[in-house]
Design an enzyme around this catalytic site. Sequence first.
Site, PDB file in Angstrom:
ATOM      1  N   GLY A  20      63.265 -29.953  33.416  1.00  0.00           N
ATOM      2  CA  GLY A  20      63.642 -30.256  32.036  1.00  0.00           C
ATOM      3  C   GLY A  20      62.927 -29.441  30.978  1.00  0.00           C
ATOM      4  O   GLY A  20      62.837 -29.869  29.827  1.00  0.00           O
ATOM      5  N   HIS A 114      72.286 -20.167  32.493  1.00  0.00           N
ATOM      6  CA  HIS A 114      72.181 -19.686  33.871  1.00  0.00           C
ATOM      7  C   HIS A 114      71.130 -18.572  33.928  1.00  0.00           C
ATOM      8  O   HIS A 114      71.114 -17.698  33.057  1.00  0.00           O
ATOM      9  CB  HIS A 114      73.544 -19.170  34.340  1.00  0.00           C
ATOM     10  CG  HIS A 114      73.541 -18.768  35.773  1.00  0.00           C
ATOM     11  ND1 HIS A 114      73.565 -19.689  36.798  1.00  0.00           N
ATOM     12  CD2 HIS A 114      73.465 -17.538  36.362  1.00  0.00           C
ATOM     13  CE1 HIS A 114      73.524 -19.053  37.960  1.00  0.00           C
ATOM     14  NE2 HIS A 114      73.460 -17.755  37.717  1.00  0.00           N
ATOM     15  N   ASP A 150      80.168 -20.727  36.650  1.00  0.00           N
ATOM     16  CA  ASP A 150      79.383 -19.734  35.892  1.00  0.00           C
ATOM     17  C   ASP A 150      80.250 -18.601  35.335  1.00  0.00           C
ATOM     18  O   ASP A 150      79.787 -17.446  35.245  1.00  0.00           O
ATOM     19  CB  ASP A 150      78.256 -19.146  36.770  1.00  0.00           C
ATOM     20  CG  ASP A 150      77.256 -20.214  37.198  1.00  0.00           C
ATOM     21  OD1 ASP A 150      77.049 -21.176  36.443  1.00  0.00           O
ATOM     22  OD2 ASP A 150      76.692 -20.089  38.302  1.00  0.00           O
TER      23      ASP A 150
HETATM   24  C1  GAR Z   1      66.718 -22.911  34.554  1.00  0.00           C
HETATM   25  O1  GAR Z   1      66.211 -21.669  34.948  1.00  0.00           O
HETATM   26  C2  GAR Z   1      68.233 -22.838  34.434  1.00  0.00           C
HETATM   27  O2  GAR Z   1      68.695 -21.615  33.967  1.00  0.00           O
HETATM   28  C3  GAR Z   1      68.626 -23.042  35.876  1.00  0.00           C
HETATM   29  O3  GAR Z   1      67.764 -24.058  36.335  1.00  0.00           O
HETATM   30  C4  GAR Z   1      66.529 -23.971  35.642  1.00  0.00           C
HETATM   31  C5  GAR Z   1      66.204 -25.335  35.074  1.00  0.00           C
HETATM   32  O4  GAR Z   1      64.910 -25.350  34.537  1.00  0.00           O
HETATM   33  N1  GAR Z   1      70.007 -23.431  35.975  1.00  0.00           N
HETATM   34  C6  GAR Z   1      70.778 -23.088  36.991  1.00  0.00           C
HETATM   35  O5  GAR Z   1      70.376 -22.445  37.946  1.00  0.00           O
HETATM   36  C7  GAR Z   1      72.209 -23.569  36.898  1.00  0.00           C
HETATM   37  N2  GAR Z   1      73.011 -22.945  37.876  1.00  0.00           N
HETATM   38  P1  GAR Z   1      64.442 -26.575  33.615  1.00  0.00           P
HETATM   39  O6  GAR Z   1      64.786 -27.863  34.353  1.00  0.00           O
HETATM   40  O7  GAR Z   1      62.946 -26.381  33.478  1.00  0.00           O
HETATM   41  O8  GAR Z   1      65.170 -26.459  32.301  1.00  0.00           O
END
Ligand code: GAR
Length: 193
Positions: A20, A114, A150
């Site tokens: 998060g 992404h 995506d």
């Molecule tokens: C982020 O790097 C986001 O871009 C990626 O998950 C991470 C979440 O981090 N999303 C994906 O890979 C979606 N396909 P967070 O929970 O610390 O925000």
Amino acid sequence: MALLIGSRKKRTAVFISGKGSNLKSLIKFSKKKKSPISICLIVSNNYKAKGLIYANIFKIKKKIFSFKNKIFVEKKLISELKKNKIELICLAGFMEILSNHFIKNFSGKILNIHPSLLPKYKGLNTHDRVLKKKEKYSGCTVHYVNSRLDAGRIILQKKVKISENETSKSLSRKILKEEHKLYPNAILKIFNL
Ligand code: GAR
């Protein structure tokens, strides 16, 4: 995307599955005067998601849905979002694929971040794949969500240079730092701010 009418902030839901950190940066952004969004709901598919702590810290309503029976759960989720008059959905590390039916209900109102320079490296494990291909650059993308994974219209991207001894972990850290700026900037952009 409908533009911001008057100065009322758009009622926004953020969907998370994990840490998060993007949620935290969006909450901080939402509290700024210039921000066009107000975060009214946090949704997770994972009751263990660390990011749910921000619901308590910032006193934001949270809802957790197990996606085991997707059709049934999405029905409940849609009615929760409608009940809360949600006008914008920000996916922020949300690791479920939403159905076409769900997306149609919020057409043009769902954004995703992404960790790659889309259209390259859609899907999971982006950093490992980028390093394996010996890319010189990677980055992050904020885009609209459509029925293809995506592949919705790109709003903003940020490129980062890959260092010589880059690891998946260091690259992820580097890109996340940029994500925290890119998501707010993309939101300002869609509202023409
Ligand atoms: C982020 O790097 C986001 O871009 C990626 O998950 C991470 C979440 O981090 N999303 C994906 O890979 C979606 N396909 P967070 O929970 O610390 O925000």
